[in-house]
Write a protein that holds these residues in place. Sequence first.
Motif, PDB file in Angstrom:
ATOM      1  N   ILE A 162      31.680  31.684-106.197  1.00 57.72           N
ATOM      2  CA  ILE A 162      30.620  30.618-106.198  1.00 57.72           C
ATOM      3  C   ILE A 162      30.437  29.805-107.681  1.00 57.72           C
ATOM      4  O   ILE A 162      30.679  30.395-108.483  1.00 57.72           O
ATOM      5  CB  ILE A 162      29.208  31.225-105.847  1.00 57.72           C
ATOM      6  CG1 ILE A 162      28.700  32.507-106.723  1.00 57.72           C
ATOM      7  CG2 ILE A 162      28.889  31.280-104.560  1.00 57.72           C
ATOM      8  CD1 ILE A 162      27.322  32.500-106.850  1.00 57.72           C
ATOM      9  N   HIS A 163      29.890  28.820-107.650  1.00 55.11           N
ATOM     10  CA  HIS A 163      29.969  27.779-108.937  1.00 55.11           C
ATOM     11  C   HIS A 163      28.691  27.223-108.746  1.00 55.11           C
ATOM     12  O   HIS A 163      28.742  25.853-108.699  1.00 55.11           O
ATOM     13  CB  HIS A 163      31.349  26.970-108.958  1.00 55.11           C
ATOM     14  CG  HIS A 163      31.215  25.937-110.140  1.00 55.11           C
ATOM     15  ND1 HIS A 163      30.649  25.102-110.296  1.00 55.11           N
ATOM     16  CD2 HIS A 163      32.092  26.090-111.069  1.00 55.11           C
ATOM     17  CE1 HIS A 163      30.996  24.132-111.093  1.00 55.11           C
ATOM     18  NE2 HIS A 163      31.974  24.891-111.818  1.00 55.11           N
ATOM     19  N   PRO A 164      27.333  27.717-108.855  1.00 57.65           N
ATOM     20  CA  PRO A 164      26.246  26.950-108.655  1.00 57.65           C
ATOM     21  C   PRO A 164      26.214  25.937-109.914  1.00 57.65           C
ATOM     22  O   PRO A 164      26.393  26.261-111.093  1.00 57.65           O
ATOM     23  CB  PRO A 164      25.162  28.071-108.354  1.00 57.65           C
ATOM     24  CG  PRO A 164      25.839  29.075-108.244  1.00 57.65           C
ATOM     25  CD  PRO A 164      27.235  29.125-108.854  1.00 57.65           C
TER      26      PRO A 164
ATOM     27  N   MET B  37      30.286  31.763-111.548  1.00 61.31           N
ATOM     28  CA  MET B  37      30.116  31.176-112.925  1.00 61.31           C
ATOM     29  C   MET B  37      29.088  30.169-112.496  1.00 61.31           C
ATOM     30  O   MET B  37      28.718  29.905-111.374  1.00 61.31           O
ATOM     31  CB  MET B  37      31.222  30.306-113.555  1.00 61.31           C
ATOM     32  CG  MET B  37      31.918  29.419-112.477  1.00 61.31           C
ATOM     33  SD  MET B  37      33.081  28.483-113.625  1.00 61.31           S
ATOM     34  CE  MET B  37      32.108  27.321-114.792  1.00 61.31           C
ATOM     35  N   VAL B  38      28.332  29.371-113.523  1.00 64.61           N
ATOM     36  CA  VAL B  38      27.221  28.511-113.354  1.00 64.61           C
ATOM     37  C   VAL B  38      27.718  27.294-114.288  1.00 64.61           C
ATOM     38  O   VAL B  38      28.402  27.602-115.248  1.00 64.61           O
ATOM     39  CB  VAL B  38      25.666  29.050-113.513  1.00 64.61           C
ATOM     40  CG1 VAL B  38      25.386  30.064-112.362  1.00 64.61           C
ATOM     41  CG2 VAL B  38      25.675  29.903-114.766  1.00 64.61           C
ATOM     42  N   HIS B  39      27.096  26.155-113.942  1.00 66.86           N
ATOM     43  CA  HIS B  39      27.443  25.091-114.848  1.00 66.86           C
ATOM     44  C   HIS B  39      26.093  24.159-114.687  1.00 66.86           C
ATOM     45  O   HIS B  39      25.581  23.968-113.935  1.00 66.86           O
ATOM     46  CB  HIS B  39      28.601  24.203-113.991  1.00 66.86           C
ATOM     47  CG  HIS B  39      29.205  23.256-114.850  1.00 66.86           C
ATOM     48  ND1 HIS B  39      28.796  22.169-115.625  1.00 66.86           N
ATOM     49  CD2 HIS B  39      30.675  23.104-115.183  1.00 66.86           C
ATOM     50  CE1 HIS B  39      29.349  21.756-116.201  1.00 66.86           C
ATOM     51  NE2 HIS B  39      30.658  22.122-116.054  1.00 66.86           N
ATOM     52  N   PRO B  40      25.933  23.657-116.132  1.00 68.49           N
ATOM     53  CA  PRO B  40      24.816  22.848-116.279  1.00 68.49           C
ATOM     54  C   PRO B  40      24.932  21.414-115.664  1.00 68.49           C
ATOM     55  O   PRO B  40      26.293  20.958-115.802  1.00 68.49           O
ATOM     56  CB  PRO B  40      24.567  22.889-117.760  1.00 68.49           C
ATOM     57  CG  PRO B  40      25.784  23.034-118.311  1.00 68.49           C
ATOM     58  CD  PRO B  40      26.505  24.033-117.278  1.00 68.49           C
ATOM     59  N   CYS B  41      23.842  20.796-115.108  1.00 64.17           N
ATOM     60  CA  CYS B  41      24.189  19.203-114.655  1.00 64.17           C
ATOM     61  C   CYS B  41      22.589  18.827-114.402  1.00 64.17           C
ATOM     62  O   CYS B  41      21.822  19.520-114.950  1.00 64.17           O
ATOM     63  CB  CYS B  41      25.061  19.411-113.378  1.00 64.17           C
ATOM     64  SG  CYS B  41      24.065  19.689-111.934  1.00 64.17           S
ATOM     65  N   PRO B  42      22.600  17.691-113.961  1.00 59.98           N
ATOM     66  CA  PRO B  42      21.434  17.047-113.963  1.00 59.98           C
ATOM     67  C   PRO B  42      20.319  17.502-112.970  1.00 59.98           C
ATOM     68  O   PRO B  42      19.067  17.320-112.607  1.00 59.98           O
ATOM     69  CB  PRO B  42      21.509  15.421-113.564  1.00 59.98           C
ATOM     70  CG  PRO B  42      22.859  15.208-114.048  1.00 59.98           C
ATOM     71  CD  PRO B  42      23.538  16.714-113.790  1.00 59.98           C
ATOM     72  N   SER B  43      20.866  18.408-111.879  1.00 59.95           N
ATOM     73  CA  SER B  43      20.024  18.799-110.791  1.00 59.95           C
ATOM     74  C   SER B  43      20.783  20.340-110.423  1.00 59.95           C
ATOM     75  O   SER B  43      21.907  20.656-110.662  1.00 59.95           O
ATOM     76  CB  SER B  43      20.104  17.881-109.513  1.00 59.95           C
ATOM     77  OG  SER B  43      21.355  17.591-109.147  1.00 59.95           O
ATOM     78  N   ASN B  44      19.877  20.941-109.384  1.00 61.14           N
ATOM     79  CA  ASN B  44      20.433  22.343-109.274  1.00 61.14           C
ATOM     80  C   ASN B  44      20.853  22.278-107.659  1.00 61.14           C
ATOM     81  O   ASN B  44      20.486  21.814-106.824  1.00 61.14           O
ATOM     82  CB  ASN B  44      18.864  23.007-109.040  1.00 61.14           C
ATOM     83  CG  ASN B  44      18.371  23.422-110.251  1.00 61.14           C
ATOM     84  OD1 ASN B  44      18.939  24.035-111.030  1.00 61.14           O
ATOM     85  ND2 ASN B  44      16.877  23.128-110.606  1.00 61.14           N
TER      86      ASN B  44
END
Length: 397
Positions: free
Chosen positions: A331-333, A158-165
Amino acid sequence: MEELHSNLKARAIAEIETYSEELRKVSEEIWNNPELDFKEHKAHALLTNFLEGKGFHVERSYLGIQTAFRATFGDSTGPNVCVICEYDALPEIGHACGHNLIAEAGIAAALGIKAVLKTHGAPKGLLTIMGTPAEEGGGGKINLIEKGAFESIDVAMMVHPCPSNHAMPTALAIMTLEIIFHGKAAHAAAFPWEGVNALDAAVITYNSISMLRQQMKPTWRVHGIITNGGAKPNIIPELTKMEYYLRAPTRSEVKDLYSKVMACYEAAAKATGCTVEVSETAPFYEDLASNLTLSNLYETNAKHLGIVFAKKDVPFGSTDMGNVSYVVPSIHPMYKIGDGSQVNHTREFTAITNTSEAHQHTLIAAKAMSMTVVDVLTNPAVLEQIKKEFASDISLL
Ligand SMILES: [Zn+2]
Ligand SMILES: [Zn+2]
């Protein structure tokens, strides 16, 4: 083989782009209807209807969990790759963690991977989209794990939004406590000596834990509030309640931290003459054990799409994806939205989780996920390596 491999990736990217507008609408609708832990009925209906309409086999209220779902497509003789959606919001501040975008990324990747599986000459594989409710404290993924939802899964992402990659972010293990002090009520002016002050016990606990911070490891986090501080100033408080979150990089460090916190509230109870009662109010979230090979594949694919990863990693909190990462290679980028100044769980972040800019970043993350699935499906040696690494990571714990 190499040509098929890049053709399949291009196919996934093109397919996701085709549905851009429709995907944006789904995320917008979830954003406009924020729903809390295990009450995500509208999001559940919206996402399952969407996936069914796109030809997936959909199981609503999966395994008896009302707002969970599973959608599948493909051939179960191939590897079973799982893409995870979250869609719960936070009280009062709505989609301040951007789970509407996580849902969008999940269904976008689903469309890309489905197109791959339908391509002539493509390797066999089963795609599972898992709709996981209540990430913000309810631990929906833990219920799903306990009910066997991940037993046939080979890899999960899955992926998760945040302030950086970040391809391999740090997520801390977390224990959630409620501490209740029982004292004795008395008139606070006329007969205060008859009372046993439960608020004093809470205040001592708060202060002791705050002092403990100096001796805590920099990676530990402990934060609490008083949820019941008494009934009225003229009554010696007979009952107070506190809620505390204890976080550290591993389960065993959380236990070390817990024993220190326990000493604080036991001492406070003793000092004031109160009794204390403690319980865990939410399931224990494990730390995130990202699979290195799978993370590297994601990172390479995302870089190919123009993503620049942050050099420094900062713990971003905790997630029940941590528990998933202990049962299947995962993974959870994290992917960047906004200009880096808006952080999760703020009203400012809520404002940027419903923008076309965030939507574009979400599509890129979804494309990177579907490209990573192509890598896994087209190269059996890669999947073998992922599994080997997972087995050795878990055996070290
Ligand atoms: Zn959150
Ligand atoms: Zn979140």
